[in-house]
Design a protein around this motif. Structure first.
Motif, PDB file in Angstrom:
ATOM      1  N   ARG A 210       0.834  -1.203   0.000  1.00 52.25           N
ATOM      2  CA  ARG A 210       0.000   0.000   0.000  1.00 52.25           C
ATOM      3  C   ARG A 210       0.872   1.258   0.000  1.00 52.25           C
ATOM      4  O   ARG A 210       0.594   2.224  -0.706  1.00 52.25           O
ATOM      5  CB  ARG A 210      -0.916   0.014   1.225  1.00 52.25           C
TER       6      ARG A 210
ATOM      7  N   SER B 271      -1.601  -0.182  -3.556  1.00 49.96           N
ATOM      8  CA  SER B 271      -2.478  -1.341  -3.749  1.00 49.96           C
ATOM      9  C   SER B 271      -1.874  -2.546  -3.053  1.00 49.96           C
ATOM     10  O   SER B 271      -0.674  -2.592  -2.786  1.00 49.96           O
ATOM     11  CB  SER B 271      -2.630  -1.627  -5.246  1.00 49.96           C
ATOM     12  N   THR B 272      -2.717  -3.543  -2.742  1.00 46.67           N
ATOM     13  CA  THR B 272      -2.207  -4.798  -2.191  1.00 46.67           C
ATOM     14  C   THR B 272      -2.104  -5.869  -3.271  1.00 46.67           C
ATOM     15  O   THR B 272      -1.915  -7.036  -2.979  1.00 46.67           O
ATOM     16  CB  THR B 272      -3.111  -5.313  -1.055  1.00 46.67           C
TER      17      THR B 272
ATOM     18  N   ARG C 100      -5.457 -11.632  -4.110  1.00 46.14           N
ATOM     19  CA  ARG C 100      -4.540 -10.520  -4.315  1.00 46.14           C
ATOM     20  C   ARG C 100      -3.875 -10.611  -5.687  1.00 46.14           C
ATOM     21  O   ARG C 100      -3.396  -9.600  -6.202  1.00 46.14           O
ATOM     22  CB  ARG C 100      -3.477 -10.518  -3.225  1.00 46.14           C
TER      23      ARG C 100
END
Length: 254
Positions: A82, A87-88, A134
Motif C-alpha cells: 500500500r 495497492s495490495t 490478491r
C-alpha cells in the motif's frame, strides 16, 4: 531483462540460497520483490544487493511453521505494498521457503514430521489461499518441489512426502485459477550448492564428486540455475504452461 517491469513479487525463503537467487533475478527483470525470511532482518542483505544493482525490494518476516505465519506475512506485505504502490495487488508468488533433513520410516519423530509438513506443505497451501484474491489476472505461482518426489530415498521419506503433496496441489490450483489466466507450476531442483547443504556437500570431496556424477553435465547445481527456470515460468513466455512439474535437477533423474 525488464520483462517484469511494473510487477510485484513475493518470494518466501527469499533471504538465502535458491530464494536469494530468485529474488535477485526477478528484481533484475524489473519486479518489485518482497523478500521473505523468518524475520525481517534476515533479508536485509538481499535487499541491499538488489537496490545497489538498481532494483527494488523490501523485506517481510514471518515464521511459516506457525499456524499464524501466513497471516503475519500478508499483514506486512499488504502494508508495504500500500505504501509503495497504493495497492495490495500481487503479480507473482514464489513459494520457495522450506525445511529439509533426514527422516526415514523408522527414525522420523512426530515433531519433525509436523515441522516438515507445516513449512513445506501447509504454509504453501495457505499462502496460495490468501494470495489468490490478491493475484492479478494473468498472475504467476511457482512452488518449489524436489527431484525426490520422482525417485525413492528411504532416508528422506518424510521430506519427500511433504513435497509430493505440492505436486498434487499445483494440479488442482492450476485448474481452479486458470480461468483468470493465472499459471501454477512447480520447479524441482536436485542437489544445489547452498548453505543448507554446506554441512555435507562442501566438506567432502567424495560427496561433491558423487553428486556431480548424478548429472550428465557432471557438475553440482547452483542457485542461479534454478532461479533462471523460475524467471521463465513467471514471464509472459510461459503463459501457456500450467500445472506442470519442471525437472530442474540437471538431468539427475535420467
Amino acid at each position: 531483462m525488464g520483462g517484469l517491469d511494473g510487477k510485484t513479487a513475493l518470494v518466501t525463503g527469499g533471504s538465502r540460497g535458491i530464494g536469494r537467487a530468485i529474488s535477485e533475478r526477478l528484481a533484475a527483470d524489473g519486479a518489485l520483490v518482497a523478500v521473505h525470511g523468518r524475520d525481517a532482518d534476515s533479508g536485509r542483505d538481499v535487499v541491499a544487493a538488489i537496490t545497489s544493482a538498481g532494483g527494488r525490494a523490501f523485506t517481510v518476516g514471518a515464521d511459516l511453521s506457525a499456524p499464524s505465519g501466513t497471516d503475519v506475512l500478508f499483514a506486512q506485505l499488504d502494508a508495504e505494498l500500500r505504501e509503495r504502490t497504493g495497492s495490495t495487488g500481487l503479480d507473482i508468488l514464489v513459494a520457495n521457503a522450506g525445511v529439509a533433513g533426514a527422516g526415514s520410516l523408522a527414525s522420523t519423530s512426530a515433531e519433525w514430521f509436523d515441522e516438515l509438513f507445516a513449512v513445506n506443505t501447509r504454509s504453501v497451501f495457505f499462502l496460495l489461499q490468501q494470495a489468490q484474491n490478491r493475484l492479478a489476472d494473468g498472475g504467476r505461482v511457482v512452488t518449489m518441489s524436489t527431484g525426490l518426489t520422482k525417485r525413492a530415498d528411504p532416508d528422506l521419506l518424510a521430506y519427500s512426502m511433504s513435497k509430493a503433496a505440492l505436486d498434487t496441489m499445483i494440479l488442482g490450483a492450476a485448474k481452479d485459477l486458470g480461468s483468470r489466466g493465472i499459471t501454477v507450476n512447480a520447479v524441482a531442483p536436485g542437489v544445489i550448492d547452498t548453505d543448507m547443504n554446506a554441512g555435507w556437500l562442501r566438506t567432502s570431496t567424495d560427496a561433491r564428486d558423487a553428486v556431480s556424477a548424478m548429472s550428465p553435465f557432471n557438475r553440482i547445481g547452483t542457485p542461479p540455475d534454478v532461479a533462471d527456470v523460475v524467471a521463465f515460468l513467471v514471464s509472459n513466455d510461459a503463459r501457456w504452461v500450467t500445472g506442470q512439474y519442471l525437472d530442474a535437477t540437471g538431468g539427475a533423474l535420467l
